[in-house]
Design an enzyme around this catalytic site. Sequence first.
Site: not given
Length: 227
Positions: A53, A56, A86-88, A104, A169, A171, A214
């Site tokens: 992380y 990231r 859902q993106n961090v 998340h 973006g 699924s 996007a």
Amino acid sequence: MKNIVVLTGAGISAESGLKTFRDADGLWEGHDVMEVATPQAFDSNPELVLEFYNQRRRQLLTVEPNEAHKALVKLEVHYQVHIVTQNVDDLHERAGSSKVLHLHGELLKARSVRNELDIVTRKEDILVGDLCKNGYQLRPHIVWFGESVPMLDFAIEITQKADILIIIGTSLQVYPAASLIHFISEDTPIYFIDPKPSIQENGKEHLKVIPKTAVEGVPTLVDSLID
């Protein structure tokens, strides 16, 4: 003023240059998901998980919001806009969106291993031995596999009020996030933007599929909703 709810996933951040965690082979940056994204992984090898992380986080600090992120901000002049992501990453916030809910977790925050509500802003690496104010180890403020999604109830409340739903973006294959689409009214217009859409219109009069990235699709859709 009508409510627009926007559900976003990795596809919108990828166009800013952020790697999506999971590659086509199912590995996250060469790691099995069970090695870097579960509480058990953190217990058995905290150094590996923290460094995963940390990498990231470092990468996030090198990228910028793209035109899709920026376009969504323009909607706030004409609509009540809530983004459920859902993106961090913090790219929606950096672009200027004012109401963003992270299902998340957030990469630029850390929390105590003892108290999930003891959260601090953290742009620096997290190392073994970095402690919260109460003396407990810090961990990424990320919802790992096998953990509950504490913001889900809030996301459901927001989604239920949608007059328009925009999906970008993602699924819609990852639960519980994918379940949010079931909490809107049957006649709520849905716009689904993805270059490889996982759902089809097939006569669904309230669904509009836009098979574009996007950056290609969001600004055009936003302009049409404003006009």
